[in-house]
Design a protein around this motif. Sequence first.
Motif, short mmCIF file in Angstrom:
data_model
loop_
_atom_site.label_atom_id
_atom_site.label_comp_id
_atom_site.label_asym_id
_atom_site.label_seq_id
_atom_site.Cartn_x
_atom_site.Cartn_y
_atom_site.Cartn_z
N LEU A 35 0.83 -1.20 0.00
CA LEU A 35 0.00 0.00 0.00
C LEU A 35 0.87 1.25 0.00
N PRO A 36 0.36 2.35 -0.54
CA PRO A 36 1.11 3.62 -0.52
C PRO A 36 1.52 3.99 0.89
N GLY A 37 2.76 4.50 1.01
CA GLY A 37 3.29 4.87 2.32
C GLY A 37 4.12 3.77 2.95
N GLU A 38 4.18 2.60 2.32
CA GLU A 38 4.95 1.48 2.86
C GLU A 38 6.25 1.30 2.05
N LYS A 39 7.33 0.96 2.76
CA LYS A 39 8.59 0.62 2.10
C LYS A 39 8.62 -0.90 1.99
N ALA A 40 8.55 -1.41 0.79
CA ALA A 40 8.37 -2.85 0.57
C ALA A 40 9.69 -3.51 0.19
N THR A 41 9.97 -4.64 0.82
CA THR A 41 11.04 -5.52 0.38
C THR A 41 10.39 -6.62 -0.43
N VAL A 42 10.86 -6.79 -1.68
CA VAL A 42 10.13 -7.66 -2.61
C VAL A 42 11.10 -8.61 -3.32
N GLU A 43 10.53 -9.69 -3.81
CA GLU A 43 11.26 -10.63 -4.66
C GLU A 43 10.75 -10.47 -6.09
N VAL A 44 11.66 -10.25 -7.01
CA VAL A 44 11.27 -10.04 -8.41
C VAL A 44 10.66 -11.32 -8.98
N ALA A 45 9.44 -11.18 -9.52
CA ALA A 45 8.79 -12.32 -10.17
C ALA A 45 9.06 -12.32 -11.66
N ALA A 46 9.06 -11.12 -12.26
CA ALA A 46 9.32 -11.01 -13.70
C ALA A 46 9.80 -9.61 -14.02
N ARG A 47 10.78 -9.55 -14.92
CA ARG A 47 11.27 -8.27 -15.42
C ARG A 47 10.78 -8.07 -16.85
N ARG A 48 10.18 -6.94 -17.09
CA ARG A 48 9.78 -6.57 -18.43
C ARG A 48 10.60 -5.35 -18.86
N LYS A 49 10.37 -4.89 -20.09
CA LYS A 49 11.15 -3.78 -20.62
C LYS A 49 11.01 -2.53 -19.77
N ASN A 50 9.77 -2.24 -19.34
CA ASN A 50 9.52 -0.97 -18.66
C ASN A 50 9.02 -1.13 -17.23
N TYR A 51 8.89 -2.35 -16.74
CA TYR A 51 8.39 -2.51 -15.38
C TYR A 51 8.78 -3.87 -14.83
N ILE A 52 8.58 -4.01 -13.52
CA ILE A 52 8.88 -5.25 -12.79
C ILE A 52 7.64 -5.66 -12.03
N THR A 53 7.31 -6.94 -12.03
CA THR A 53 6.30 -7.47 -11.11
C THR A 53 7.03 -8.21 -10.01
#
Length: 347
Positions: A35-53
């Motif tokens: 949610l907005p306002g949170e600093k998230a530690t994440v694991e990359v699921a997929a890298r695309r040209k212009n974004y990451i999920t």
Amino acid sequence: MSDKEILTADITALSSEGAGIGRSDGIAVFVPGALPGEKATVEVAARRKNYITARLLSRGAKSPDRVDPVCPHYAACGGCGIMHMSYAAQLRFKRDKVAAAVLRIGGSDIGVDDAVPSPDILRYRNKICLQVRAEADGAVKIGFFREGTHVVADIDDCPLFCGGAARVIEIFRRFLKSGGITAYREDGGTGLLKHIIIRRLDGVTIVTAVVTDAGEAAYGEIGEALRKEQGGGIVFYVNVNPAGGKILGAVTRAVTVGADSVRTVCGLKVSVSPESFFQVNDGVSARIYGDILLAAADIGPRAVIDAYCGAGLLTAMLASAVRKPTHGVEIVREAAADARALVKRNN
């Protein structure tokens, strides 16, 4: 050595699907559950040209909009996407989603009103459709597909449905366990029971079992068990759909009719069949219909066209309110037949 790619991102916005959006090295990162306002530690699921999920691993400061989901199945089930938001935040999210779409797609910066809250936040849906699947190891699951998959998240109840789902699920589990009916397997197209549709209208529960074959399964026994559980306020249909694609097939038969399938909805007598469409939130639909009727009265149309009219409920209400030629347009033949029956039944 782990090949997992771990990032941190400050979440500043939400996507149209409710995923948190942050940036890492200038690239947008989409994080479901953040949610907005949170600093998230994440694991990359997929890298695309212009974004990451990415998948949320942990977060820093808790957003004031974050709440604990009331449903124990929320993390696994794909039926709900924003139950981790407070209801006020959900309403803001929906309003902003409409405004963004109008601006981005329509090119118009018109004002968009606040979302109208539902009188009931939980137990408001009058209809749910459950998936039934047998897995390769023989396990049978009843529930909803996990997001983006055809893997069923097994549930025992749905807190959005207005009542009785747990009892219906338990009865079907009993017959699946005893062999009175078999669950569908997608990998081989075997088994009978594919979907269970449960609807609650005007004090009556309407259950439809969508099966691949109407043959010799214990449909009568299932219907009788449902009738006993619901105290007679039950209508049980079997719909046959051996193919994929649409949920409902072309053939439907009533197995157990413990109540009249003609129900009163918004003051009109309507025949409820598995194909009938109604707004799923009774409290909100009354507001929707009321606003439309007021608008029609203000406009004073020479004629009214209700496109995609379904079973014709709103069409009939408009005809009565504006007293001008009113036409319902619907491609589903069964729904159109229900609409014609509604017109006749309500004069």
